[in-house]
Enzyme design. Structure first.
Site, short mmCIF file in Angstrom:
data_model
loop_
_atom_site.label_atom_id
_atom_site.label_comp_id
_atom_site.label_asym_id
_atom_site.label_seq_id
_atom_site.Cartn_x
_atom_site.Cartn_y
_atom_site.Cartn_z
N HIS A 28 -12.69 -36.38 10.97
CA HIS A 28 -11.63 -37.19 11.58
C HIS A 28 -11.13 -36.50 12.84
O HIS A 28 -11.05 -35.28 12.88
CB HIS A 28 -10.47 -37.39 10.60
N ASP B 99 -12.66 -43.80 4.66
CA ASP B 99 -13.79 -44.69 4.42
C ASP B 99 -14.78 -44.17 3.38
O ASP B 99 -15.70 -44.88 3.00
CB ASP B 99 -14.55 -44.92 5.74
#
Ligand code: CMC
Length: 427
Positions: A305, A362
């Site tokens: 991320h 996700d």
């Protein structure tokens, strides 16, 4: 006392104001830099650029903190509902009972799609990617609601537009899904609740009963996706909206940005990756090696991320939800074992540890969507449903900010310097 950063350039010293956010985050204000020095700043991918002031979402990537309007994501996931979170994000506070009922009523009043939009959906091939369909239908709403095609909406119009999109996106997704299955659309029954109504429109038949635990699990997933400050799609919504393009154009642009695999499209890519690992014998360690190989474009989808460098607090909650949903539905999914194995191995591997790569939102969400019967190519559409209130809140905040200007980054030109045109017979 005002704080300044000192910058020395060409033998001169400049003072740049330091701005401090309510959580102590500090920024050097370079807005006047070009005017006073002639210099621009370079920050490709906007990795360290604050593009706006915002009161909506706070994120501390080092500590794994995420708060909407000050409320920790963990508390909202446990105690709130998606519709309440949507109100919170857009209007800045938790609603009173009356405000909440008015809000729900306002959303419910838009539960049907214009007939023309149904025809637009029906005109798409059933093989279309749902994201392409949703983006087109959301964009087309500007044709049916031309009153929003003005640069500045009133407060009341903004509120209506937000409620309308919350309701209509919830209807567009199941309408297209049922068409792909050769099934008639199911009418919205908004009194069931936002998430239960969505599930009912997806799977509803005479004898269909929405399992409340499943509806709750989906509600939690939507809450966790609802906003994430200035991510790629939210920034796109702001950028497009900053030109005074209408709300449907701005939100469609956000949907397009979300579609990519590095952003919301990762949830589909994760499931396809897990499926691929299983189809090829289940040797997930081989895929970790591929992800580490700089000559191989493969990346471990659902990992890493831009901002979280410790853990993604959403992923922690989703992992727990995943076990719960599979348990409630009595599903034993071998892909979950592969996902767990990959996570365990990656978290002790130097490559992932050094680069601070952790499972993101996700990584496990697709396994839940799959257990709910949602086709893999619709996972990112589910992300749209979840992120919608955040996009709308970002758009609303920008439109209400009198200091907001058109978004227009600069560049460092690295092309040819001036040269004379050569006619084609001389080249
Ligand atoms: N697998 C393997 N290596 C990775 C991965 C990954 N998933 N993510 C980052 N790296 C490596 C990357 O190769 C680079 O290595 P090096 O320093 O040796 O060149 C380093 O880690 C830093 O990566 P980056 O690409 O500079 O980081 P970024 O902040 O630009 O990208 C990201 C962030 C999320 C796009 C990236 O981590 C990624 O591609 N992840 C996989 C896709 C994914 O799961 N996306 C969903 C993000 S969360 C939900 C959302 O935003 O919608």
């Amino acid at each position: 006392m005002s704080e300044f950063a000192k910058l020395e350039l060409d033998g001169k010293t400049y003072e740049l104001p330091v701005i401090t956010g309510t959580e102590g985050e500090k920024a050097i204000d370079i807005r006047a830099l070009r005017g006073t020095t002639g210099y621009v700043t370079l920050d490709s991918g906007y990795g360290n650029t604050a593009s706006t002031f915002s009161e909506i979402t706070f994120l501390d990537g080092e500590q794994g903190v995420l708060r909407y309007r000050g409320y920790p994501i963990e508390q909202l996931a446990e105690k709130s509902s998606f519709q309440e979170v949507a109100y919170l994000l857009n209007f800045g506070k938790l609603p009173s009972e009356r405000q909440f009922n008015d809000w729900k009523e306002s959303i419910n009043s838009f539960s049907t799609l214009p007939e023309g939009d149904k025809k637009i959906i029906e005109a798409f091939p059933t093989s279309s990617h749902p994201m392409g369909v949703i983006v087109s239908v959301v964009g087309s709403l500007s044709a049916y609601y031309p009153e929003y095609n003005i640069p500045m909406l009133s407060d009341e119009q903004r509120r209506k537009a937000i409620a309308q999109l919350m309701a209509q996106v919830k209807t567009i997704i199941p309408y297209f899904y049922r068409m792909t299955q050769g099934l008639d659309p199911v009418k919205s029954k908004p009194h069931k609740g936002y998430t239960a109504d969505f599930l009912n429109m997806m799977y509803g038949a005479e004898d269909y009963e929405v399992n409340p635990e499943v509806a709750k699990a989906l509600d939690v997933l939507l809450i966790l996706h609802a906003d994430h400050e200035q991510n790629c799609s939210a920034s796109t919504v702001r950028l497009v909206g900053s030109s005074h393009a209408n709300v449907f154009a701005s939100i469609s642009a956000g949907i397009y940005a979300l579609w990519g695999q590095l952003h919301g499209g990762a949830n589909q890519a994760v499931l396809e990756m897990l499926q691929n690992i299983q189809d090829n014998g289940g040797d997930y360690k081989k895929y970790l090696e591929k992800a580490k190989d700089k000559n191989d474009p493969f990346r471990l989808m659902g990992f890493g991320h831009r901002v979280y460098k410790n853990f993604d607090p959403r992923a922690k909650i989703i992992k727990k939800q995943c076990d719960k949903v599979l348990d409630v539905l009595g599903v034993k999914d071998p892909l979950l074992d592969i996902a767990r194995g990959l996570e365990e191995e990656a978290l002790k591997d130097d490559y992932f540890v050094e680069r601070k790569l952790y499972p993101n939102v996700d990584f496990y969400s697709g396994i839940i969507y799959q257990a709910l019967g949602i086709p893999t190519n619709m996972f990112t559409a589910m992300f749209v449903l979840g992120r919608l209130p955040g996009w709308l809140a970002q758009w609303k905040e920008m439109k209400e900010d009198p200091t907001s200007r058109i978004g227009r980054p600069r560049q460092i030109y690295t092309g040819k310097t001036v040269r004379d045109y050569v006619s084609i017979d001389q080249r």
